[in-house]
Enzyme design. Structure first.
Site, PDB file in Angstrom:
ATOM      1  N   ASN A   7      40.899  24.467  33.868  1.00  0.00           N
ATOM      2  CA  ASN A   7      39.560  25.069  33.855  1.00  0.00           C
ATOM      3  C   ASN A   7      38.725  24.294  32.841  1.00  0.00           C
ATOM      4  O   ASN A   7      38.892  24.448  31.631  1.00  0.00           O
ATOM      5  CB  ASN A   7      39.678  26.545  33.447  1.00  0.00           C
ATOM      6  CG  ASN A   7      38.340  27.260  33.487  1.00  0.00           C
ATOM      7  OD1 ASN A   7      37.306  26.659  33.730  1.00  0.00           O
ATOM      8  ND2 ASN A   7      38.370  28.554  33.243  1.00  0.00           N
ATOM      9  N   ARG A  88      39.596  24.788  38.613  1.00  0.00           N
ATOM     10  CA  ARG A  88      38.745  25.951  38.859  1.00  0.00           C
ATOM     11  C   ARG A  88      37.293  25.478  38.998  1.00  0.00           C
ATOM     12  O   ARG A  88      36.763  24.790  38.129  1.00  0.00           O
ATOM     13  CB  ARG A  88      38.841  26.913  37.677  1.00  0.00           C
ATOM     14  CG  ARG A  88      37.942  28.089  37.886  1.00  0.00           C
ATOM     15  CD  ARG A  88      37.729  28.882  36.637  1.00  0.00           C
ATOM     16  NE  ARG A  88      36.838  29.989  36.952  1.00  0.00           N
ATOM     17  CZ  ARG A  88      36.252  30.731  36.043  1.00  0.00           C
ATOM     18  NH1 ARG A  88      36.441  30.494  34.780  1.00  0.00           N
ATOM     19  NH2 ARG A  88      35.459  31.699  36.403  1.00  0.00           N
ATOM     20  N   HIS A 177      33.878  35.268  40.053  1.00  0.00           N
ATOM     21  CA  HIS A 177      35.204  35.806  39.696  1.00  0.00           C
ATOM     22  C   HIS A 177      36.103  36.007  40.921  1.00  0.00           C
ATOM     23  O   HIS A 177      37.013  36.839  40.896  1.00  0.00           O
ATOM     24  CB  HIS A 177      35.097  37.185  39.001  1.00  0.00           C
ATOM     25  CG  HIS A 177      34.271  37.212  37.757  1.00  0.00           C
ATOM     26  ND1 HIS A 177      33.298  38.148  37.534  1.00  0.00           N
ATOM     27  CD2 HIS A 177      34.295  36.417  36.666  1.00  0.00           C
ATOM     28  CE1 HIS A 177      32.737  37.939  36.362  1.00  0.00           C
ATOM     29  NE2 HIS A 177      33.318  36.887  35.810  1.00  0.00           N
ATOM     30  N   LEU A 204      36.041  43.523  34.437  1.00  0.00           N
ATOM     31  CA  LEU A 204      35.126  43.818  33.331  1.00  0.00           C
ATOM     32  C   LEU A 204      35.521  42.980  32.123  1.00  0.00           C
ATOM     33  O   LEU A 204      36.431  43.335  31.374  1.00  0.00           O
ATOM     34  CB  LEU A 204      35.183  45.316  32.979  1.00  0.00           C
ATOM     35  CG  LEU A 204      35.028  46.308  34.146  1.00  0.00           C
ATOM     36  CD1 LEU A 204      35.186  47.739  33.653  1.00  0.00           C
ATOM     37  CD2 LEU A 204      33.676  46.122  34.823  1.00  0.00           C
ATOM     38  N   GLY A 205      34.870  41.850  31.977  1.00  0.00           N
ATOM     39  CA  GLY A 205      35.118  40.987  30.819  1.00  0.00           C
ATOM     40  C   GLY A 205      33.802  40.803  30.100  1.00  0.00           C
ATOM     41  O   GLY A 205      32.937  41.683  30.119  1.00  0.00           O
ATOM     42  N   ARG A 236      24.439  39.387  29.390  1.00  0.00           N
ATOM     43  CA  ARG A 236      23.621  39.287  30.614  1.00  0.00           C
ATOM     44  C   ARG A 236      23.153  40.665  31.053  1.00  0.00           C
ATOM     45  O   ARG A 236      23.894  41.637  30.946  1.00  0.00           O
ATOM     46  CB  ARG A 236      24.444  38.649  31.740  1.00  0.00           C
ATOM     47  CG  ARG A 236      24.690  37.183  31.530  1.00  0.00           C
ATOM     48  CD  ARG A 236      25.641  36.630  32.573  1.00  0.00           C
ATOM     49  NE  ARG A 236      26.881  36.178  31.966  1.00  0.00           N
ATOM     50  CZ  ARG A 236      27.980  35.855  32.635  1.00  0.00           C
ATOM     51  NH1 ARG A 236      28.002  35.927  33.942  1.00  0.00           N
ATOM     52  NH2 ARG A 236      29.058  35.463  32.010  1.00  0.00           N
ATOM     53  N   ARG A 280      34.343  45.517  21.579  1.00  0.00           N
ATOM     54  CA  ARG A 280      35.070  46.086  20.428  1.00  0.00           C
ATOM     55  C   ARG A 280      34.101  46.381  19.283  1.00  0.00           C
ATOM     56  O   ARG A 280      34.199  47.425  18.628  1.00  0.00           O
ATOM     57  CB  ARG A 280      36.157  45.117  19.935  1.00  0.00           C
ATOM     58  CG  ARG A 280      37.342  45.085  20.850  1.00  0.00           C
ATOM     59  CD  ARG A 280      38.245  43.933  20.556  1.00  0.00           C
ATOM     60  NE  ARG A 280      37.595  42.660  20.927  1.00  0.00           N
ATOM     61  CZ  ARG A 280      38.231  41.520  21.081  1.00  0.00           C
ATOM     62  NH1 ARG A 280      39.522  41.456  20.864  1.00  0.00           N
ATOM     63  NH2 ARG A 280      37.587  40.425  21.437  1.00  0.00           N
ATOM     64  N   ILE A 327      37.773  43.827  29.029  1.00  0.00           N
ATOM     65  CA  ILE A 327      37.450  45.249  28.837  1.00  0.00           C
ATOM     66  C   ILE A 327      38.294  46.114  29.774  1.00  0.00           C
ATOM     67  O   ILE A 327      38.863  47.128  29.359  1.00  0.00           O
ATOM     68  CB  ILE A 327      35.932  45.489  29.075  1.00  0.00           C
ATOM     69  CG1 ILE A 327      35.109  44.718  28.038  1.00  0.00           C
ATOM     70  CG2 ILE A 327      35.593  46.974  29.062  1.00  0.00           C
ATOM     71  CD1 ILE A 327      33.603  44.726  28.265  1.00  0.00           C
ATOM     72  N   GLY A 328      38.386  45.710  31.023  1.00  0.00           N
ATOM     73  CA  GLY A 328      39.147  46.491  32.009  1.00  0.00           C
ATOM     74  C   GLY A 328      40.609  46.655  31.621  1.00  0.00           C
ATOM     75  O   GLY A 328      41.209  47.707  31.843  1.00  0.00           O
ATOM     76  N   GLU A 329      41.188  45.611  31.024  1.00  0.00           N
ATOM     77  CA  GLU A 329      42.605  45.680  30.665  1.00  0.00           C
ATOM     78  C   GLU A 329      42.832  46.373  29.326  1.00  0.00           C
ATOM     79  O   GLU A 329      43.910  46.912  29.085  1.00  0.00           O
ATOM     80  CB  GLU A 329      43.191  44.249  30.579  1.00  0.00           C
ATOM     81  CG  GLU A 329      43.285  43.571  31.928  1.00  0.00           C
ATOM     82  CD  GLU A 329      43.606  42.083  31.824  1.00  0.00           C
ATOM     83  OE1 GLU A 329      44.237  41.661  30.837  1.00  0.00           O
ATOM     84  OE2 GLU A 329      43.209  41.331  32.739  1.00  0.00           O
ATOM     85  N   ASN A 330      41.810  46.324  28.459  1.00  0.00           N
ATOM     86  CA  ASN A 330      42.053  46.763  27.073  1.00  0.00           C
ATOM     87  C   ASN A 330      41.269  47.966  26.578  1.00  0.00           C
ATOM     88  O   ASN A 330      41.679  48.595  25.607  1.00  0.00           O
ATOM     89  CB  ASN A 330      41.755  45.600  26.117  1.00  0.00           C
ATOM     90  CG  ASN A 330      42.725  44.458  26.298  1.00  0.00           C
ATOM     91  OD1 ASN A 330      43.917  44.619  26.062  1.00  0.00           O
ATOM     92  ND2 ASN A 330      42.225  43.333  26.752  1.00  0.00           N
ATOM     93  N   GLU A 379      44.100  34.284  37.023  1.00  0.00           N
ATOM     94  CA  GLU A 379      43.416  33.289  37.854  1.00  0.00           C
ATOM     95  C   GLU A 379      44.206  31.980  37.892  1.00  0.00           C
ATOM     96  O   GLU A 379      44.212  31.287  38.905  1.00  0.00           O
ATOM     97  CB  GLU A 379      42.009  33.031  37.279  1.00  0.00           C
ATOM     98  CG  GLU A 379      41.077  34.207  37.515  1.00  0.00           C
ATOM     99  CD  GLU A 379      39.939  34.289  36.509  1.00  0.00           C
ATOM    100  OE1 GLU A 379      40.218  34.506  35.319  1.00  0.00           O
ATOM    101  OE2 GLU A 379      38.781  34.153  36.926  1.00  0.00           O
TER     102      GLU A 379
END
Ligand code: ADP
Length: 393
Positions: A7, A88, A177, A204-205, A236, A280, A327-330, A379
């Site tokens: 990447n 990527r 994504h 969600l990152g 954004r 965070r 965010i989605g994972e944590n 990914e």
């Protein structure tokens, strides 16, 4: 067989080397500040991270050091052991419905699409060229973030703008994504053990998007013409009334570049909270009683819920919802707020199950009408799989 997943950013280069088809990660790392003072790289091997300073004037310098490290760490004895390199690519527009082996024509098309991804595609081209020069015998494959979204119908991807803007200027929804959405959707359908599944994937990152997936195919996604549509993100704005842009340009004499900078780099969580783009920091601000941090999180959550509700209707019901990316994972608290707002759909959170970070897990109660999962995205492995499939036919 050894496959590299790459990447390349404008000043960075991330890599992960796999033994395929086992999908075993042999080594991974990132080169940073390429072409800038203070360049360095970090390598992760056998669970240990090592960082080193290096002179990286170009991506070619980074690839050269990468090869030296692979040999020094006994990952390869010879360059010819690297059979494939998957790159990527952020923007493939409507030119690529799936991954492709890179030839001169493909490279030119990726480069020609730079006006649709000015930060990303030129960097990818530089990365591809650097690897081609240093490791010429490996099969180079382009894996596009947009390919997964190519199954959207015209009525979904077109904006209600003059039709000629689409035909003459390629203005339409492309999504983003896609590699992550595809990985998570595939994983969900494996978990559900159901081929004709209807799922919603929430990536969600720092950047974020939500995708509605039916039978493994993307039906709609929240990202648009650019990666600044849909959700509220770190910096954004996501969806806004388009007329705000000319209004603010007139009021403040901003140029197109100025306003582009504001909506991409100074909005989102950062813009509303005035504190940070990082969720965070926003969560810490909330704990300290900062009202704008609280407001930022509420607007963020509300937009995610809006999209889930919209896709629930579009899909005519949903089997499962997945949360992925930073965010989605944590973020236990953001997931909790989102799921609690879905109670009208019969979704019921299990607080204990939701107390998880970065691990695949069901987070709803057994009697929840829609099962919600945390599914860490990958990914890199998708890029390695696609690359391997070209070599193994
Ligand atoms: P991107 O790849 O789009 O740059 P990431 O997927 O790395 O972004 O996500 C970054 C976001 O994830 C940040 O808002 C960060 O606060 C959040 N995040 C990462 N780790 C945690 C954590 N342990 N708890 C809460 N949020 C986290």
């Amino acid at each position: 067989m050894k496959i590299l997943s790459v990447n390349a950013g404008s000043s960075s280069l991330k890599f992960q080397m796999y033994e395929m088809p086992e999908e075993k990660v042999l080594i991974s790392g990132v080169f940073e500040r390429i072409g800038i003072n203070g360049s360095c790289y970090t390598i992760k091997l056998n669970g240990e991270k090592v960082s080193k300073d290096a002179i990286l004037n170009s991506h070619k310098d980074a690839v050269k050091i990468l090869v030296e490290e692979l040999i020094a760490n006994n990952i390869i004895a010879d360059l010819n052991e690297i059979k494939g390199i998957g790159h990527r690519i952020v923007q493939g527009a409507d030119k690529f419905e799936s991954s492709v082996v890179i030839n001169d024509e493909v490279l030119k098309t990726i480069s020609d699409l730079s006006s649709l991804a000015p930060l990303h595609n030129p960097a990818a081209v530089i990365g591809i060229e650097a690897f081609k020069e240093m490791i010429p015998n490996a099969v180079a494959v382009a894996v596009f973030d947009t390919s997964f979204h190519q199954t959207m119908e015209e009525e979904t991807y077109l904006y209600a703008l003059p039709y000629e803007w689409y035909t003459d200027y390629q203005v339409r929804k492309y999504g983003a994504h896609g590699t992550s959405h595809k990985y998570v959707a595939n994983r969900l359908s494996d978990i559900l053990n159901k081929k004709d599944s209807k799922v919603i994937v929430c990536h969600l990152g720092n950047g974020g998007s939500i995708t509605a997936v039916k039978n493994g195919k993307c039906v709609d996604t929240s990202m648009g013409f650019t990666p600044n549509a849909g959700l509220v993100m770190g910096t954004r704005c996501g969806d806004i009334d388009a007329s705000i842009i000319p209004y603010m340009m007139q009021k403040t004499n901003m140029t197109p570049q100025d306003i582009d900078n504001v909506i991409n780099k100074k909005s989102g969580l950062l813009g509303i909270s005035g504190v940070s783009s990082d969720s965070r920091d926003v969560e810490n601000g909330i704990k300290e009683g900062n009202k704008r941090c609280l407001l930022a999180e509420k607007i963020f959550v509300r937009r995610v819920v809006d999209y889930i509700a919209k896709y629930y209707v579009l899909l005519n019901g949903v089997d499962a919802i997945a949360f992925t990316a930073g965010i989605g994972e944590n973020s236990i608290t953001i997931r909790k707020q989102i799921i609690e707002k879905l109670s009208i759909l019969g979704v019921e959170l299990d607080e204990e199950r939701n107390n998880v970070r970065g691990k695949e897990q069901l987070i709803t109660a057994d009697n929840s009408k829609i099962a919600c999962y945390v599914i860490p995205t990958d990914e890199e492995v998708m890029i390695a799989r696609d690359t391997y499939s070209f070599i193994e036919g």
